[in-house]
Scaffold this active site. Structure first.
Site, PDB file in Angstrom:
ATOM      1  CG  ASP A 118      -1.793  -1.213   1.078  1.00 61.61           C
ATOM      2  OD1 ASP A 118      -1.810  -2.070   0.276  1.00 61.61           O
ATOM      3  OD2 ASP A 118      -2.929  -0.904   2.067  1.00 61.61           O
ATOM      4  CE  LYS A 156      -4.865   1.834   3.012  1.00 58.33           C
ATOM      5  NZ  LYS A 156      -3.604   1.011   3.546  1.00 58.33           N
ATOM      6  CE  LYS A 209      -6.694  -1.339   3.201  1.00 53.06           C
ATOM      7  NZ  LYS A 209      -5.222  -1.779   3.399  1.00 53.06           N
TER       8      LYS A 209
END
Lengths: 227, 227
Positions: free
Chosen positions: B101, B164, B193
């Site tokens: 991430d 995300k 996400k």
């Protein structure tokens, strides 16, 4: 924008020479960093402290001036891999940083993995080479007094130039207690940088009285121009 | 400590399979990460998400299980140099991360340096190789809606697997508005996400209804065991 010097009182000039003029917000742009650098030149701050992605802007803007380009490493969590900290610090030094503020491996200190804490700092010190100083940020708000002392001793062993209280991104900043404790631990063998929450001339003077010889703050102009 | 499966309702199991069980506090130790991993095995979470320095612990603890080791990159400010993000992501993949991430170069997006935003993401995607997915954290609380859409389109172009919302370390977390906006922008071409501030079963279900198909949270156990 002008970079002509601003006239300050003698006390203001003395303070300015101890201030790392700091802008580490993730949304700060190249234009913001250029302004920060010009202010540092005008007010006579020790350095500007910026995020690594903006370091090239600071190096270029400060070229030919006495202001030190400073950046951060493993910031602000200290939980990047040692190899990445070393890579980041080496890149910073080769880009023109003359000081790098790295964050301690807080996780390793918490589990008493002292050899990892030490090798993490040593890797950064070795990576930057001799033309660049290293400060170790303890993130004191997360540590017990015993951990602060242990980390300071390990920092001495690693050969850093400064120990520093805080990132400004955690649950608390510099306290007079912590600055005095760090100074008592390292004596005159390293500098002590107080950072996080220093917003007024009175804050700055109290930190220096407690033992700090460098201050990290984004309120430098207010601090040095307060009569 | 046991890793025997915990019995969950069908709805709880379905939710668990969408949760990145997350612990990114700088003071978390290897023991904390081992516990996190064992919980992820027991409850059937999609992944554990940990800081890079602790990734080796997660990889080792999760070996032979279906739980994905996930770590972060350029976290949480996104303002490290692109070369450092690429180094960090490559190291993570070679250490055993199967998802990384990374944080968007928010500074570059803010100054409309879109080619830098794109090359920063591409460098990470290329560095991890084909065995590891990349999620791009937008840090939506710092962005305008227009910037969120632009960043999402650049992320599509860079070939990431997920976009995300948040790091959980800035001024705000996921909102239903942002999740819906990101989903509307990427359609089914990437995952979405939601992360930051998701603490209850109701929060989780609302995020999924808004378009999220992965949730980052440290409250996974509460979420999946709420009747």
């Amino acid at each position: 924008m002008s970079t002509d010097p601003i006239s300050l009182s003698a006390a203001g000039r003395a303070l300015a020479a101890m201030i790392d003029h700091t802008l580490l917000k993730p949304e700060a742009t190249a234009r913001d960093i250029e302004r920060l650098c010009r202010e540092a030149i005008q007010y006579g701050f020790a350095s500007v402290c910026v995020n690594p992605a903006l370091l090239p802007v600071a190096v270029k803007t400060l070229e030919g001036t006495p202001v030190i380009p400073c950046t951060v490493c493993g910031f602000p969590l200290g939980a990047t891999a040692t190899a990445t900290k070393a890579f980041e610090a080496g890149l910073a030094a080769s880009t023109g940083a003359r000081e790098v503020d790295m964050v301690l491996a807080v996780w390793a200190l918490k589990q008493k993995a002292y050899s990892e804490v030490l090798s993490d700092m040593r890797a950064v010190v070795e990576s930057v080479g001799s033309g660049c100083g290293v400060k170790v940020i303890m993130e004191t708000c997360l540590l017990t007094d015993e951990e602060k002392v242990t980390a300071s001793r390990l920092a001495l062993e690693a050969g850093v130039q400064f120990i520093k209280t805080s990132t400004g991104f955690s649950t608390g900043g510099a306290t007079l207690h912590d600055v005095a404790l760090l100074r008592a631990t390292v004596g005159t063998r390293t500098g002590v940088k107080a950072s996080g929450g220093i917003r007024t001339r009175a804050d700055a003077e109290a930190m220096i009285a407690a033992g700090a010889n460098r201050l990290g703050t984004s309120a430098g102009i207010t601090i040095v121009t307060t009569p």
